[in-house]
Scaffold this motif. Structure first.
Motif, mmCIF file in Angstrom:
data_model
loop_
_atom_site.group_PDB
_atom_site.id
_atom_site.type_symbol
_atom_site.label_atom_id
_atom_site.label_comp_id
_atom_site.label_asym_id
_atom_site.label_seq_id
_atom_site.Cartn_x
_atom_site.Cartn_y
_atom_site.Cartn_z
ATOM 1 N N UNK A 291 0.563 -1.206 -0.062
ATOM 2 C CA UNK A 291 0.107 -0.067 0.042
ATOM 3 C C UNK A 291 0.865 1.019 0.182
ATOM 4 N N UNK A 292 0.568 2.240 -1.022
ATOM 5 C CA UNK A 292 1.273 3.503 -1.036
ATOM 6 C C UNK A 292 0.367 4.600 -0.862
ATOM 7 N N UNK A 293 0.597 5.532 -0.103
ATOM 8 C CA UNK A 293 -0.335 6.506 -0.015
ATOM 9 C C UNK A 293 0.226 7.788 0.795
ATOM 10 N N UNK A 294 0.076 8.946 0.261
ATOM 11 C CA UNK A 294 0.748 10.181 0.999
ATOM 12 C C UNK A 294 2.190 9.914 1.313
ATOM 13 N N UNK A 295 2.500 9.878 2.629
ATOM 14 C CA UNK A 295 3.897 9.941 3.149
ATOM 15 C C UNK A 295 4.313 8.490 3.743
ATOM 16 N N UNK A 296 3.647 7.390 3.191
ATOM 17 C CA UNK A 296 4.112 6.242 3.869
ATOM 18 C C UNK A 296 3.803 5.214 2.885
ATOM 19 N N UNK A 297 4.277 3.886 3.122
ATOM 20 C CA UNK A 297 4.260 2.517 2.440
ATOM 21 C C UNK A 297 4.079 1.584 3.668
ATOM 22 N N UNK A 298 2.824 0.984 3.337
ATOM 23 C CA UNK A 298 2.297 -0.178 4.427
ATOM 24 C C UNK A 298 2.595 -1.395 3.469
ATOM 25 N N UNK A 299 3.008 -2.577 4.489
ATOM 26 C CA UNK A 299 3.422 -3.707 3.741
ATOM 27 C C UNK A 299 2.687 -4.817 4.304
ATOM 28 N N UNK A 300 1.913 -5.670 3.689
ATOM 29 C CA UNK A 300 1.300 -7.016 4.340
ATOM 30 C C UNK A 300 2.410 -8.138 3.996
ATOM 31 N N UNK A 301 2.893 -8.862 5.107
ATOM 32 C CA UNK A 301 3.696 -10.157 4.928
ATOM 33 C C UNK A 301 3.003 -11.348 5.021
ATOM 34 N N UNK A 302 3.404 -12.291 4.345
ATOM 35 C CA UNK A 302 3.125 -13.650 4.450
ATOM 36 C C UNK A 302 3.705 -14.137 5.890
ATOM 37 N N UNK A 303 3.145 -15.254 6.208
ATOM 38 C CA UNK A 303 3.556 -15.948 7.413
ATOM 39 C C UNK A 303 4.850 -16.567 7.551
ATOM 40 N N UNK A 304 5.650 -16.614 6.391
ATOM 41 C CA UNK A 304 6.867 -17.279 6.421
ATOM 42 C C UNK A 304 7.921 -16.417 7.248
ATOM 43 N N UNK A 305 7.835 -15.177 7.396
ATOM 44 C CA UNK A 305 8.500 -14.355 8.343
ATOM 45 C C UNK A 305 7.682 -13.677 9.493
ATOM 46 N N UNK A 306 8.589 -13.144 10.475
ATOM 47 C CA UNK A 306 7.766 -12.309 11.572
ATOM 48 C C UNK A 306 8.655 -10.725 10.976
ATOM 49 N N UNK A 307 7.789 -9.811 11.228
ATOM 50 C CA UNK A 307 8.423 -8.477 11.009
ATOM 51 C C UNK A 307 9.551 -8.054 11.846
ATOM 52 N N UNK A 308 9.476 -8.548 13.026
ATOM 53 C CA UNK A 308 10.850 -8.394 13.818
ATOM 54 C C UNK A 308 12.056 -8.838 13.237
ATOM 55 N N UNK A 309 12.144 -9.643 12.249
ATOM 56 C CA UNK A 309 13.260 -10.221 11.757
ATOM 57 C C UNK A 309 13.665 -9.395 10.571
#
Length: 298
Positions: A57-75
Protein backbone atom coordinates in the motif's frame (compact mmCIF):
# COMPACT_ATOMS: atom_id res chain seq x y z
CA UNK A 1 15.65 17.98 -1.58
CA UNK A 2 16.01 16.79 1.99
CA UNK A 3 17.28 13.30 2.64
CA UNK A 4 14.60 10.67 3.19
CA UNK A 5 14.19 9.05 6.59
CA UNK A 6 11.91 6.13 7.40
CA UNK A 7 10.07 5.50 10.67
CA UNK A 8 8.62 2.05 11.30
CA UNK A 9 5.12 2.16 12.79
CA UNK A 10 3.11 -0.83 14.03
CA UNK A 11 -0.56 -1.20 13.04
CA UNK A 12 -3.54 -3.02 14.55
CA UNK A 13 -2.90 -5.87 12.12
CA UNK A 14 0.29 -7.76 13.09
CA UNK A 15 0.81 -8.74 9.46
CA UNK A 16 0.89 -5.12 8.26
CA UNK A 17 3.72 -2.73 9.06
CA UNK A 18 3.81 0.93 8.12
CA UNK A 19 6.98 2.66 6.90
CA UNK A 20 6.49 6.42 7.22
CA UNK A 21 8.71 8.82 5.30
CA UNK A 22 9.54 12.36 6.37
CA UNK A 23 8.32 13.65 2.99
CA UNK A 24 5.32 13.01 0.76
CA UNK A 25 5.81 10.19 -1.72
CA UNK A 26 2.66 10.19 -3.89
CA UNK A 27 -0.50 12.21 -4.51
CA UNK A 28 -2.93 9.31 -4.75
CA UNK A 29 -3.59 6.04 -2.92
CA UNK A 30 -2.36 2.75 -4.34
CA UNK A 31 -2.73 -0.92 -3.49
CA UNK A 32 -0.80 -3.67 -5.26
CA UNK A 33 -1.52 -7.36 -4.68
CA UNK A 34 1.25 -8.70 -6.93
CA UNK A 35 4.08 -7.64 -9.21
CA UNK A 36 1.83 -7.53 -12.30
CA UNK A 37 -0.50 -5.01 -10.67
CA UNK A 38 2.57 -2.92 -9.76
CA UNK A 39 3.65 -2.12 -13.31
CA UNK A 40 3.23 1.62 -12.63
CA UNK A 41 5.24 1.46 -9.40
CA UNK A 42 8.94 0.59 -9.71
CA UNK A 43 9.21 0.69 -5.91
CA UNK A 44 6.38 -1.81 -5.40
CA UNK A 45 7.85 -4.08 -8.07
CA UNK A 46 11.17 -4.10 -6.23
CA UNK A 47 9.44 -4.86 -2.93
CA UNK A 48 7.67 -7.87 -4.46
CA UNK A 49 11.08 -9.46 -5.06
CA UNK A 50 11.13 -9.95 -1.29
CA UNK A 51 9.48 -13.39 -0.95
CA UNK A 52 7.53 -12.47 2.17
CA UNK A 53 5.69 -9.43 0.72
CA UNK A 54 1.99 -10.11 0.12
CA UNK A 55 0.51 -6.63 -0.47
CA UNK A 56 1.97 -3.14 -0.94
CA UNK A 57 0.00 0.00 0.00
CA UNK A 58 1.39 3.42 -0.94
CA UNK A 59 -0.35 6.62 0.17
CA UNK A 60 0.74 10.13 1.07
CA UNK A 61 3.96 9.84 3.05
CA UNK A 62 3.92 6.13 3.87
CA UNK A 63 4.31 2.63 2.50
CA UNK A 64 2.39 -0.13 4.29
CA UNK A 65 3.42 -3.71 3.69
CA UNK A 66 1.49 -6.88 4.40
CA UNK A 67 3.63 -10.00 4.91
CA UNK A 68 3.12 -13.69 4.42
CA UNK A 69 3.50 -15.91 7.47
CA UNK A 70 6.93 -17.22 6.44
CA UNK A 71 8.62 -14.45 8.45
CA UNK A 72 8.00 -12.18 11.42
CA UNK A 73 8.34 -8.42 10.96
CA UNK A 74 10.72 -8.28 13.90
CA UNK A 75 13.26 -10.25 11.85
CA UNK A 76 13.11 -8.24 8.61
CA UNK A 77 11.71 -4.75 9.32
CA UNK A 78 15.11 -3.05 9.68
CA UNK A 79 16.33 -4.55 6.43
CA UNK A 80 13.19 -3.38 4.61
CA UNK A 81 13.42 0.12 6.11
CA UNK A 82 17.06 0.39 4.99
CA UNK A 83 16.15 -0.76 1.50
CA UNK A 84 13.43 1.89 1.29
CA UNK A 85 15.77 4.64 2.48
CA UNK A 86 18.39 3.71 -0.12
CA UNK A 87 15.80 3.51 -2.89
CA UNK A 88 14.21 6.88 -2.09
CA UNK A 89 17.50 8.71 -1.63
CA UNK A 90 18.67 7.38 -4.98
CA UNK A 91 15.86 9.42 -6.53
CA UNK A 92 14.08 6.42 -8.00
CA UNK A 93 10.35 6.78 -8.82
CA UNK A 94 7.79 5.56 -6.30
CA UNK A 95 4.71 5.50 -8.57
CA UNK A 96 4.55 6.77 -12.13
CA UNK A 97 1.34 8.62 -11.38
CA UNK A 98 0.93 10.06 -14.87
CA UNK A 99 0.82 6.49 -16.18
CA UNK A 100 -1.58 5.24 -13.53
CA UNK A 101 -4.99 4.12 -14.81
CA UNK A 102 -7.58 6.86 -14.94
CA UNK A 103 -10.12 6.80 -12.18
CA UNK A 104 -13.55 5.50 -13.08
CA UNK A 105 -16.25 8.17 -13.11
CA UNK A 106 -18.19 8.29 -9.85
CA UNK A 107 -21.75 9.49 -9.42
CA UNK A 108 -23.23 10.57 -6.10
CA UNK A 109 -26.81 11.66 -5.51
CA UNK A 110 -28.48 13.09 -2.42
CA UNK A 111 -31.51 11.38 -0.92
CA UNK A 112 -33.72 12.70 1.88
CA UNK A 113 -34.37 10.52 4.94
CA UNK A 114 -37.16 10.42 7.53
CA UNK A 115 -34.82 12.33 9.81
CA UNK A 116 -34.80 16.01 8.72
CA UNK A 117 -31.30 16.46 10.18
CA UNK A 118 -29.85 13.68 8.00
CA UNK A 119 -29.16 13.54 4.28
CA UNK A 120 -28.07 10.34 2.55
CA UNK A 121 -25.41 10.60 -0.18
CA UNK A 122 -25.55 7.50 -2.37
CA UNK A 123 -22.68 6.37 -4.59
CA UNK A 124 -22.84 4.18 -7.69
CA UNK A 125 -20.22 1.84 -6.25
CA UNK A 126 -19.31 0.13 -2.99
CA UNK A 127 -17.19 2.37 -0.78
CA UNK A 128 -16.89 0.36 2.47
CA UNK A 129 -17.29 -3.36 3.30
CA UNK A 130 -19.32 -2.77 6.47
CA UNK A 131 -20.99 -0.04 8.53
CA UNK A 132 -19.00 2.65 10.34
CA UNK A 133 -20.34 5.39 12.62
CA UNK A 134 -18.45 8.50 13.70
CA UNK A 135 -20.01 10.80 16.31
CA UNK A 136 -17.18 13.35 16.17
CA UNK A 137 -13.84 14.09 14.53
CA UNK A 138 -11.88 12.22 17.22
CA UNK A 139 -13.73 8.99 16.43
CA UNK A 140 -12.98 9.52 12.72
CA UNK A 141 -9.22 9.10 12.95
CA UNK A 142 -9.40 5.83 10.97
CA UNK A 143 -11.47 7.34 8.15
CA UNK A 144 -9.78 9.96 5.95
CA UNK A 145 -13.10 10.73 4.26
CA UNK A 146 -14.87 11.29 7.58
CA UNK A 147 -12.03 13.50 8.81
CA UNK A 148 -12.40 15.69 5.75
CA UNK A 149 -16.20 15.90 6.09
CA UNK A 150 -15.96 16.94 9.73
CA UNK A 151 -14.14 20.07 8.56
CA UNK A 152 -17.48 21.32 7.29
CA UNK A 153 -18.73 23.32 10.30
CA UNK A 154 -22.30 22.08 9.94
CA UNK A 155 -21.42 18.35 10.01
CA UNK A 156 -22.40 16.80 13.35
CA UNK A 157 -22.21 13.02 12.80
CA UNK A 158 -21.44 10.56 9.99
CA UNK A 159 -22.57 7.06 9.17
CA UNK A 160 -21.04 5.02 6.34
CA UNK A 161 -22.65 1.94 4.81
CA UNK A 162 -21.76 -0.11 1.75
CA UNK A 163 -22.54 2.51 -0.92
CA UNK A 164 -23.58 5.64 0.93
CA UNK A 165 -22.71 8.26 3.53
CA UNK A 166 -25.37 9.59 5.90
CA UNK A 167 -24.54 13.08 7.12
CA UNK A 168 -26.18 14.51 10.24
CA UNK A 169 -26.06 18.31 10.36
CA UNK A 170 -26.31 20.93 13.07
CA UNK A 171 -29.31 23.26 12.94
CA UNK A 172 -27.03 26.13 11.86
CA UNK A 173 -27.39 25.08 8.20
CA UNK A 174 -30.26 24.16 5.89
CA UNK A 175 -29.89 21.22 3.53
CA UNK A 176 -31.03 23.30 0.57
CA UNK A 177 -27.97 25.51 1.10
CA UNK A 178 -25.29 22.82 1.63
CA UNK A 179 -26.42 19.61 -0.11
CA UNK A 180 -24.75 20.41 -3.43
CA UNK A 181 -21.45 21.28 -1.75
CA UNK A 182 -21.35 18.04 0.24
CA UNK A 183 -22.41 15.92 -2.73
CA UNK A 184 -19.70 17.36 -4.98
CA UNK A 185 -17.07 16.98 -2.28
CA UNK A 186 -17.87 13.29 -1.74
CA UNK A 187 -17.99 12.66 -5.49
CA UNK A 188 -14.60 14.31 -6.11
CA UNK A 189 -13.04 12.55 -3.12
CA UNK A 190 -14.11 9.13 -4.36
CA UNK A 191 -13.20 9.91 -7.97
CA UNK A 192 -9.64 10.67 -6.82
CA UNK A 193 -9.43 7.14 -5.46
CA UNK A 194 -8.71 8.29 -1.92
CA UNK A 195 -9.03 5.97 1.07
CA UNK A 196 -12.45 5.97 2.76
CA UNK A 197 -11.68 3.86 5.85
CA UNK A 198 -8.21 2.54 6.67
CA UNK A 199 -7.41 -1.10 5.98
CA UNK A 200 -6.28 -1.45 9.60
CA UNK A 201 -9.69 -0.34 10.93
CA UNK A 202 -11.55 -2.63 8.52
CA UNK A 203 -9.41 -5.58 9.56
CA UNK A 204 -9.77 -4.75 13.25
CA UNK A 205 -13.57 -4.61 13.04
CA UNK A 206 -13.65 -7.85 11.06
CA UNK A 207 -11.54 -9.65 13.66
CA UNK A 208 -13.73 -8.29 16.47
CA UNK A 209 -16.87 -9.62 14.77
CA UNK A 210 -15.27 -13.02 14.18
CA UNK A 211 -14.14 -13.18 17.82
CA UNK A 212 -17.64 -12.42 19.09
CA UNK A 213 -19.06 -15.13 16.86
CA UNK A 214 -16.54 -17.79 17.90
CA UNK A 215 -16.71 -17.03 21.60
CA UNK A 216 -20.40 -17.90 21.62
CA UNK A 217 -21.31 -14.94 23.82
CA UNK A 218 -24.94 -14.88 22.65
CA UNK A 219 -27.69 -17.19 23.86
CA UNK A 220 -30.21 -18.79 21.49
CA UNK A 221 -32.81 -16.05 21.90
CA UNK A 222 -30.23 -13.34 21.19
CA UNK A 223 -29.17 -15.17 18.03
CA UNK A 224 -32.80 -15.40 16.91
CA UNK A 225 -33.26 -11.67 17.50
CA UNK A 226 -30.09 -10.86 15.55
CA UNK A 227 -31.21 -13.04 12.63
CA UNK A 228 -34.61 -11.30 12.52
CA UNK A 229 -33.02 -7.85 12.63
CA UNK A 230 -30.56 -8.78 9.86
CA UNK A 231 -33.20 -10.26 7.57
CA UNK A 232 -36.24 -8.05 8.10
CA UNK A 233 -35.21 -4.78 9.74
CA UNK A 234 -31.76 -3.75 8.55
CA UNK A 235 -32.60 -3.63 4.82
CA UNK A 236 -35.50 -1.30 5.54
CA UNK A 237 -33.62 1.11 7.79
CA UNK A 238 -30.61 1.06 5.43
CA UNK A 239 -32.84 2.38 2.66
CA UNK A 240 -33.55 5.34 4.95
CA UNK A 241 -29.85 5.96 5.60
CA UNK A 242 -29.65 4.29 9.00
CA UNK A 243 -28.80 1.09 10.82
CA UNK A 244 -29.85 -0.90 13.87
CA UNK A 245 -27.43 -2.95 15.97
CA UNK A 246 -28.32 -5.61 18.51
CA UNK A 247 -26.78 -4.70 21.85
CA UNK A 248 -28.18 -7.17 24.41
CA UNK A 249 -31.13 -9.25 25.54
CA UNK A 250 -32.25 -9.19 29.17
CA UNK A 251 -33.87 -12.56 29.85
CA UNK A 252 -35.51 -11.58 33.14
CA UNK A 253 -37.30 -8.49 31.84
CA UNK A 254 -37.51 -9.80 28.24
CA UNK A 255 -36.05 -6.50 27.05
CA UNK A 256 -34.17 -6.15 23.77
CA UNK A 257 -31.60 -3.33 23.72
CA UNK A 258 -30.57 -1.93 20.36
CA UNK A 259 -28.37 0.87 19.05
CA UNK A 260 -29.69 3.22 16.37
CA UNK A 261 -27.18 4.64 13.89
CA UNK A 262 -27.17 7.11 11.03
CA UNK A 263 -30.52 8.61 10.11
CA UNK A 264 -32.26 6.43 12.72
CA UNK A 265 -30.39 8.05 15.61
CA UNK A 266 -32.36 10.99 16.94
CA UNK A 267 -35.03 10.64 14.25
CA UNK A 268 -38.43 11.96 15.34
CA UNK A 269 -40.09 8.82 13.96
CA UNK A 270 -37.62 6.36 15.54
CA UNK A 271 -39.80 5.77 18.63
CA UNK A 272 -42.76 4.90 16.40
CA UNK A 273 -40.55 2.59 14.33
CA UNK A 274 -39.26 0.86 17.45
CA UNK A 275 -42.63 0.35 19.12
CA UNK A 276 -44.92 -0.24 16.16
CA UNK A 277 -42.44 -1.90 13.84
CA UNK A 278 -39.52 -3.73 15.42
CA UNK A 279 -41.12 -4.47 18.78
CA UNK A 280 -44.33 -5.77 17.20
CA UNK A 281 -42.38 -7.94 14.75
CA UNK A 282 -40.23 -9.51 17.48
CA UNK A 283 -43.28 -10.19 19.67
CA UNK A 284 -45.09 -11.84 16.76
CA UNK A 285 -42.10 -13.98 15.79
CA UNK A 286 -40.74 -14.84 19.25
CA UNK A 287 -43.91 -14.83 21.33
CA UNK A 288 -43.53 -14.23 25.05
CA UNK A 289 -39.72 -14.09 24.85
CA UNK A 290 -39.88 -10.34 24.06
CA UNK A 291 -41.67 -7.74 26.13
CA UNK A 292 -40.02 -4.49 25.02
CA UNK A 293 -37.46 -3.03 22.62
CA UNK A 294 -35.35 -0.13 23.90
CA UNK A 295 -32.89 2.09 22.04
CA UNK A 296 -30.10 2.54 24.57
CA UNK A 297 -28.72 5.64 22.86
CA UNK A 298 -32.11 7.34 22.62
Amino acid sequence: MNEYNITVVATNNPKILKFEANQFLVRGNYEFKNIDEAKNSPLAQQLFYLPFIKTVYISGNFIALERFDIVEWQDVKDEVAQQLVEYLNAGEPVVKEDEAPKKQPVTVYAEVTPNPAVMKFVCNKKIVPDTFEFKNIDEAKDSPLALELFHFPFVKELFLDHNYVSVTKYDMAEWEDVTMEVREFIRDYLADGKEVVSEQRIQKDKEKTETQATEGQYDDTSKQIMDILDEYVKPAVASDGGNILFQSYEKESKTVNVILQGACSGCPSSTFTLKNGIETMLKNMLGDKVNEVVAING
